[in-house]
Design an enzyme around this catalytic site. Structure first.
Site, PDB file in Angstrom:
ATOM      1  CB  THR A  13      13.111  65.300  27.664  1.00 58.63           C
ATOM      2  OG1 THR A  13      14.148  65.295  27.037  1.00 58.63           O
ATOM      3  CG2 THR A  13      13.227  63.882  28.741  1.00 58.63           C
ATOM      4  CG  ASP A  14      15.456  65.083  22.881  1.00 61.51           C
ATOM      5  OD1 ASP A  14      15.612  65.207  24.080  1.00 61.51           O
ATOM      6  OD2 ASP A  14      16.110  65.779  21.767  1.00 61.51           O
ATOM      7  CD  GLU A  15      18.406  65.062  28.100  1.00 62.07           C
ATOM      8  OE1 GLU A  15      18.904  64.315  29.079  1.00 62.07           O
ATOM      9  OE2 GLU A  15      18.630  66.132  28.067  1.00 62.07           O
ATOM     10  CE1 TYR A  40      15.009  65.943  33.387  1.00 69.79           C
ATOM     11  CE2 TYR A  40      16.319  65.404  31.415  1.00 69.79           C
ATOM     12  CZ  TYR A  40      15.150  65.969  31.779  1.00 69.79           C
ATOM     13  OH  TYR A  40      14.135  66.468  31.039  1.00 69.79           O
TER      14      TYR A  40
HETATM   15  P1  NAD Z   1      12.623  74.017  34.766  1.00 69.23           P
HETATM   16  O1  NAD Z   1      13.593  73.614  35.828  1.00 69.23           O
HETATM   17  O2  NAD Z   1      13.080  75.442  34.186  1.00 69.23           O
HETATM   18  O3  NAD Z   1      11.317  74.212  35.667  1.00 69.23           O
HETATM   19  C1  NAD Z   1      10.725  73.336  36.370  1.00 69.23           C
HETATM   20  C2  NAD Z   1       9.552  73.826  37.323  1.00 69.23           C
HETATM   21  O4  NAD Z   1       8.827  72.805  38.026  1.00 69.23           O
HETATM   22  C3  NAD Z   1      10.079  74.877  38.073  1.00 69.23           C
HETATM   23  O5  NAD Z   1       9.190  75.965  38.463  1.00 69.23           O
HETATM   24  C4  NAD Z   1      10.151  74.325  39.393  1.00 69.23           C
HETATM   25  O6  NAD Z   1       9.956  74.997  40.625  1.00 69.23           O
HETATM   26  C5  NAD Z   1       8.972  73.237  39.395  1.00 69.23           C
HETATM   27  N1  NAD Z   1       9.190  72.024  40.087  1.00 69.23           N
HETATM   28  C6  NAD Z   1      10.372  71.264  40.312  1.00 69.23           C
HETATM   29  N2  NAD Z   1       9.911  70.362  41.383  1.00 69.23           N
HETATM   30  C7  NAD Z   1       8.598  70.435  41.795  1.00 69.23           C
HETATM   31  C8  NAD Z   1       7.843  69.659  42.408  1.00 69.23           C
HETATM   32  N3  NAD Z   1       8.153  68.600  43.292  1.00 69.23           N
HETATM   33  N4  NAD Z   1       6.277  70.133  42.794  1.00 69.23           N
HETATM   34  C9  NAD Z   1       6.116  71.258  41.904  1.00 69.23           C
HETATM   35  N5  NAD Z   1       6.877  72.033  40.974  1.00 69.23           N
HETATM   36  C10 NAD Z   1       8.042  71.507  41.047  1.00 69.23           C
HETATM   37  O7  NAD Z   1      12.424  73.100  33.578  1.00 69.23           O
HETATM   38  P2  NAD Z   1      11.882  73.216  32.070  1.00 69.23           P
HETATM   39  O8  NAD Z   1      13.156  73.152  31.319  1.00 69.23           O
HETATM   40  O9  NAD Z   1      10.920  74.226  32.157  1.00 69.23           O
HETATM   41  O10 NAD Z   1      11.330  71.879  31.917  1.00 69.23           O
HETATM   42  C11 NAD Z   1       9.944  71.628  31.904  1.00 69.23           C
HETATM   43  C12 NAD Z   1       9.635  70.132  31.479  1.00 69.23           C
HETATM   44  O11 NAD Z   1       9.881  70.153  30.125  1.00 69.23           O
HETATM   45  C13 NAD Z   1      10.432  69.325  32.349  1.00 69.23           C
HETATM   46  O12 NAD Z   1       9.363  68.307  32.738  1.00 69.23           O
HETATM   47  C14 NAD Z   1      11.720  68.772  31.638  1.00 69.23           C
HETATM   48  O13 NAD Z   1      11.713  67.368  31.806  1.00 69.23           O
HETATM   49  C15 NAD Z   1      10.698  68.593  30.080  1.00 69.23           C
HETATM   50  N6  NAD Z   1      11.651  69.161  28.931  1.00 69.23           N
HETATM   51  C16 NAD Z   1      12.458  70.213  29.029  1.00 69.23           C
HETATM   52  C17 NAD Z   1      13.405  70.592  28.102  1.00 69.23           C
HETATM   53  C18 NAD Z   1      14.085  71.838  27.790  1.00 69.23           C
HETATM   54  O14 NAD Z   1      15.048  72.073  26.835  1.00 69.23           O
HETATM   55  N7  NAD Z   1      14.262  72.596  28.716  1.00 69.23           N
HETATM   56  C19 NAD Z   1      13.372  69.831  26.715  1.00 69.23           C
HETATM   57  C20 NAD Z   1      12.379  68.727  26.622  1.00 69.23           C
HETATM   58  C21 NAD Z   1      11.459  68.383  27.814  1.00 69.23           C
HETATM   59  O1  TDX Z   2      28.288  74.578  30.896  1.00 68.17           O
HETATM   60  C1  TDX Z   2      27.902  73.716  30.071  1.00 68.17           C
HETATM   61  N1  TDX Z   2      28.678  73.402  29.031  1.00 68.17           N
HETATM   62  C2  TDX Z   2      28.324  72.506  28.392  1.00 68.17           C
HETATM   63  O2  TDX Z   2      29.275  72.143  27.445  1.00 68.17           O
HETATM   64  C3  TDX Z   2      26.508  73.093  30.201  1.00 68.17           C
HETATM   65  C4  TDX Z   2      25.631  73.570  31.262  1.00 68.17           C
HETATM   66  C5  TDX Z   2      26.150  72.335  29.057  1.00 68.17           C
HETATM   67  N2  TDX Z   2      27.098  71.979  28.121  1.00 68.17           N
HETATM   68  C6  TDX Z   2      26.598  70.869  27.168  1.00 68.17           C
HETATM   69  C7  TDX Z   2      26.059  69.639  27.654  1.00 68.17           C
HETATM   70  C8  TDX Z   2      25.043  69.430  26.553  1.00 68.17           C
HETATM   71  O3  TDX Z   2      25.842  68.654  25.454  1.00 68.17           O
HETATM   72  O4  TDX Z   2      25.476  71.758  26.351  1.00 68.17           O
HETATM   73  C9  TDX Z   2      24.516  70.907  26.005  1.00 68.17           C
HETATM   74  C10 TDX Z   2      23.094  71.070  26.325  1.00 68.17           C
HETATM   75  O5  TDX Z   2      23.296  71.050  27.992  1.00 68.17           O
HETATM   76  P1  TDX Z   2      22.139  71.541  28.984  1.00 68.17           P
HETATM   77  O6  TDX Z   2      21.856  72.879  28.696  1.00 68.17           O
HETATM   78  O7  TDX Z   2      22.380  71.108  30.199  1.00 68.17           O
HETATM   79  O8  TDX Z   2      20.899  70.583  28.279  1.00 68.17           O
HETATM   80  P2  TDX Z   2      20.738  68.959  27.975  1.00 68.17           P
HETATM   81  O9  TDX Z   2      21.723  68.087  28.982  1.00 68.17           O
HETATM   82  O10 TDX Z   2      20.989  68.939  26.523  1.00 68.17           O
HETATM   83  O11 TDX Z   2      19.111  68.757  28.731  1.00 68.17           O
HETATM   84  C11 TDX Z   2      18.341  69.805  28.114  1.00 68.17           C
HETATM   85  O12 TDX Z   2      17.655  69.170  26.975  1.00 68.17           O
HETATM   86  C12 TDX Z   2      16.736  68.249  27.316  1.00 68.17           C
HETATM   87  C13 TDX Z   2      17.348  69.937  29.311  1.00 68.17           C
HETATM   88  O13 TDX Z   2      18.110  70.420  30.395  1.00 68.17           O
HETATM   89  C14 TDX Z   2      16.660  68.868  29.546  1.00 68.17           C
HETATM   90  O14 TDX Z   2      15.779  69.340  30.839  1.00 68.17           O
HETATM   91  C15 TDX Z   2      15.698  68.455  28.536  1.00 68.17           C
HETATM   92  O15 TDX Z   2      14.992  67.320  28.843  1.00 68.17           O
END
Ligand code: NAD
Ligand code: TDX
Length: 339
Positions: A125-127, A153
């Site tokens: 992730t970019d985080e 995280y």
């Molecule tokens: P998500 O939380 O929607 O899904 C995570 C999945 O992993 C779920 O299906 C869960 O059951 C499974 N999981 C969790 N713990 C596990 C374990 N111990 N063993 C096996 N499976 C397990 O997450 P997402 O948003 O789809 O993110 C997927 C990946 O992408 C993550 O690694 C996250 O860090 C990365 N990522 C997410 C975003 C975003 O915006 N959502 C952005 C950049 C990177």
């Molecule tokens: O209720 C809310 N109110 C609010 O203002 C929530 C849930 C979020 N926010 C804000 C926090 C953040 O600035 O919105 C922005 C986005 O929040 P999230 O959806 O929780 O995402 P973020 O924290 O940016 O992280 C996401 O992007 C990077 C994913 O959850 C991560 O898994 C990924 O790595």
């Protein structure tokens, strides 16, 4: 080609499973997922009967189960999406983030070494780069931006990234890492900003905006992320990190207002609440490397992607209704009760 996709019952992983089965009809895709609160088997329903797909319920931290699956499937490629992914939950309870995100990654890489996997891809992730100031729109995250994390995280994801690079250097494991910006699209779990706001607005419930609402995220349609990973696992250079993002920065409050406008709801629903602890101010990816080296460019414009996403939530209440009506209610009360 046999590909193990971990976390394939989650948001991005499921979209990746669908993408791969469609883009590579001759590949076998094996999804390994623990089905935590974030994993949803109903999401994978449409591909359960596909002969090129197999689902296995297991924890990536469970060495025996992982070893057994690798012995059975002899994967060519492993793509690790499995993670605890929600920043707010990591602030409440960091431990499980360290277990899944760091230890789980090491278990998968040990199995990848043992069974001679040709590519281990870590979805990061970019985080991991921390945040950028709002008043420096000229600054972006590049692959050489120092790791500088803010939340449990992002620290756990950064720890995993460092371990992945160490396995490359120490053992020669053929790894790649992608660091993507915020994704949005179908099957996004309703604890995250965009689906949370869509579903609450549909119910005329208050929309909790953290702090001043001016925090900026760089949004990418999930399918574009999946295409980037597909490219990296086939053409990316071993040992390299690729940033993935589409230069689409938006302030949270503007996203919330856009959703309200699309749904024809009043801005009176917006409620400013206590800020997230350690809240990153701005994320912005410089995707020059993946564009120059692999020719990747995002295809979905935000204006189209957000409309498609809102429509998806309107059309797929059967997917999210069971989620928001169960345990999730208690979660919402606990997390937002004192905000
Ligand atoms: P998500 O939380 O929607 O899904 C995570 C999945 O992993 C779920 O299906 C869960 O059951 C499974 N999981 C969790 N713990 C596990 C374990 N111990 N063993 C096996 N499976 C397990 O997450 P997402 O948003 O789809 O993110 C997927 C990946 O992408 C993550 O690694 C996250 O860090 C990365 N990522 C997410 C975003 C975003 O915006 N959502 C952005 C950049 C990177
Ligand atoms: O209720 C809310 N109110 C609010 O203002 C929530 C849930 C979020 N926010 C804000 C926090 C953040 O600035 O919105 C922005 C986005 O929040 P999230 O959806 O929780 O995402 P973020 O924290 O940016 O992280 C996401 O992007 C990077 C994913 O959850 C991560 O898994 C990924 O790595």
């Amino acid at each position: 080609m046999n590909i193990i996709v971990t976390g394939g019952a989650g948001f991005i992983g499921s979209n990746f499973v669908f993408h791969m089965l469609k883009a590579h009809p001759d590949y076998r895709i094996i999804c390994l997922d623990k089905l935590t609160y974030a994993g949803n088997l109903s999401t994978l329903e449409p591909v359960m009967d596909n002969p090129n797909f197999r689902f296995v319920k297991a924890d990536i931290c469970d060495k025996e189960a992982v070893d057994k699956l690798f012995a059975e499937e002899k994967p060519d490629i492993v793509v690790n999406f499995a993670a605890e992914s929600h920043v707010d939950r990591s602030i409440e309870n960091p431990q499980v983030f360290l277990e899944t995100n760091i230890l789980g990654t090491s278990v998968l890489m040990d199995a990848s070494r043992k069974y001679g996997v040709k590519r281990y891809h870590q979805v990061s992730t970019d985080e991991v780069y921390g945040d950028l100031p709002l008043d420096r729109p000229d600054m972006f995250f590049t692959e050489s931006t120092p790791i500088h994390t803010s939340s449990p995280y992002s620290s756990s994801k950064a720890g995993a990234d460092l371990l992945v690079l160490a396995y490359y250097r120490t053992y020669g494991l053929p790894v790649t890492i992608s660091r993507c910006s915020n994704n949005y699209g179908p099957y996004h779990f309703p604890e995250k900003l965009i689906p949370l706001m869509i579903i609450r607005a549909l119910h005329d419930e208050s929309l909790p905006v953290y702090g001043d609402g001016l925090n900026v995220r760089d949004w990418l349609y999930v399918e574009d992320h999946c295409k980037a990973i597909d490219l990296i696992i086939h053409e990316g250079k071993i040992g390299e990190v690729y940033n993935v993002g589409g230069h689409n920065e938006m302030a949270n409050i503007d996203i919330v207002k856009l959703i309200l406008k699309e749904l024809g709801k009043s801005e009176d629903l917006i409620t400013y609440v206590t800020d997230r602890k350690g809240h990153d101010r701005r994320y912005a990816i410089d995707p020059t490397k993946i564009h120059n080296e692999l020719g990747w460019l995002p295809e979905t414009k935000f204006a189209d992607g957000i409309v498609k996403t809102i429509k998806w939530y309107l059309d797929n209440e059967a997917w999210w209704q069971p989620i928001v009506s169960g345990e999730y209610q208690n979660y919402y009360e606990k997390m937002y009760g004192d905000k």
